[in-house]
Structures are given as C-alpha cells and as structure tokens.
Scaffold this active site. Sequence first.
Site, PDB file in Angstrom:
ATOM      1  N   HIS A 106      28.653  54.428 101.802  1.00 54.70           N
ATOM      2  CA  HIS A 106      30.352  54.166 102.751  1.00 54.70           C
ATOM      3  C   HIS A 106      30.151  55.557 103.358  1.00 54.70           C
ATOM      4  CE1 HIS A 106      31.257  51.612  99.776  1.00 54.70           C
ATOM      5  NE2 HIS A 106      31.749  50.592 100.779  1.00 54.70           N
ATOM      6  N   GLU A 147      23.613  47.813 106.911  1.00 52.92           N
ATOM      7  CA  GLU A 147      23.210  46.899 106.950  1.00 52.92           C
ATOM      8  C   GLU A 147      23.155  46.403 105.467  1.00 52.92           C
ATOM      9  OE1 GLU A 147      19.428  48.188 109.088  1.00 52.92           O
ATOM     10  OE2 GLU A 147      20.286  47.772 111.621  1.00 52.92           O
TER      11      GLU A 147
END
Length: 286
Positions: free
Chosen positions: A37, A150
């Site tokens: 993150h 991803e």
Amino acid sequence: MKIFETVSSTREHIHALTDKHKRIGFVPTMGALHEGHLSLVSRAAIENDNVVVSIFVNPIQFNNPDDLEKYPRDLEADVRLLQPYLKDDDIIFAPSPAEMYPRPETHQYDFGTLANVMEGRFRPGHFNGVGVVVNKLFRIVEPQTAYFGEKDFQQLAIIKCLTVIEELPVQIIPCEIVREPDGLAMSSRNVRLTTDYRSIAPMIYQAISHAAANIDLGTPLELKKIIAKTLNRTGLEVEYVEFADETSLQPVKRWNESDNIRCFIAVQAGEIRLIDNVKCPKQFGR
Ligand code: PAF
C-alpha cells in the site's frame, strides 16, 4: 494530514483543494496497510499535488462472513504508517459502514466475461461489491488518478471497466506487486497465516514464476497440473491456477493464443486465502 470520517467533511476539504486546481491522487484501501500500500501512496504523492487514502473494510465485497469478521483492522497503526508519506492537507478518509451505506445497496453491475472467471467464479458477488464501493469512493474523492496494486490483477480490469460503465474521468494506474524478501506477495491477510503456512506460502510465487518462465515445458493445461500437484503436496490447497490473456482474462489453451499471458493463482493456506499472479515472459516462436 487530515482524517475524516464523514463524506461531507471529506468532500468539503477536497473541494477546497480542487478550487486551488490541485491534482488529486487517490489510493483506496481496506486498511491493515503494508509496504505494498505504501508504495502506492508514495507514487501517488510524487505524481499529484495531494493524496487521498481511503480506509474502509467494505462489507459487501466479502462473500465469506468469517473473512469479513477476521479481516485485520487497526486505524491507529495505519495512520502512523501513512504519516511520513502525507502532507498537512492530504486526507485519510475512514468512514463507517453506515456512512458509506445509508441505504441497503442493490445495484448490480455487468462486467461481462471479466467477472465470470477466476476470482469472479470463486467469490460470487465480490466484484459487484468492489464496483459499488469504488464507484462511491470515486464520486466522493473525484481524483484525477487512482492507484491499484497488480496483486489484484482481475480487480484492476474490473475497475477499468467500471470507469467506462460509469463514465468516470479517472486514470487508473496499475502498480507492480510488492513482495516479501522470500517472494510472498504482500497482503493484509499474510499476518493471519500460521507459522507453518507462512513458511510454505513463498512456494506459491516459486511455482508460478518457475512455470511462467518455462512455458516450453508443456501446454497451459499440463503446466497448470504441475503447479497444482506441486503446491497441493506441500499442504497448500490450490483453488484455481490459470494461464489467461492479460486484457480479456480469458484462459488460454495454447501459448500462441495471446501475446500477453499471465499465470493467476488462488490458494487456501489453512484458513487464509491467498492470490498471486506473474507475467509470462514473451517467447518468440512458441
Ligand atoms: O483492493 C482493495 O483493498 C479493495 O478491494 C478496494 C479496492 C479498496 C475496494 O474496497
């Protein structure tokens, strides 16, 4: 940085920024933040004037009530982790479920064949829940750009499709998977792995990256069987393993069916479900 729990206070602050023509980069999260993150937040901070991070464990995207209940939540720790990346007028938006869903949600998206495979097949309703919440968040934050990892590659495709369906002028930026030193893809769920499962979990990446780099060893079906057999022998339980086209996400039966193939996997590691994916290098003449 400012922390807001309501839609109205968040909107008010964002409008003050956009009145000054600030470019907003948005990182939607469900909290339990890790380096994956933080890499998105760091990139958003470089590429925009201001960053908004949302922290909201979205109940309607969980198809398993136990997973929702046990999903790690620690807002204070998340705020501490974000502090070095955010400026005074950047925003953390951490709403309650009642704030996000004042009325029961009934909207149904049609993401077509993107949602019929892999995660869509094994987690019914999941992508609809993701679509509903991301649409709401995009309409609150009105970002120019939004950053997604991803690791959730299929989610990225669904969100790009959502921006087309909803005609939202937001650019979706895919960001590479961040891995632990032993190769395990970073995930908020990793902290819930038992010691035994944590020690064998890196084999997921080893198995799919080895197969993706050696597609000359067999057909997609043959390699899928080898990956599943190898991992199932370790005590992990493979839910699906798929070689699929990166754009349509439809499985390939032959290597020459697509120029951009990825290997996708979902595995049950005891009580914890892990997903990962890796791009197959292009091989000429395959
Ligand atoms: O990837 C996630 O963490 C979630 O699915 C998202 C995009 C924040 C929506 O709840």
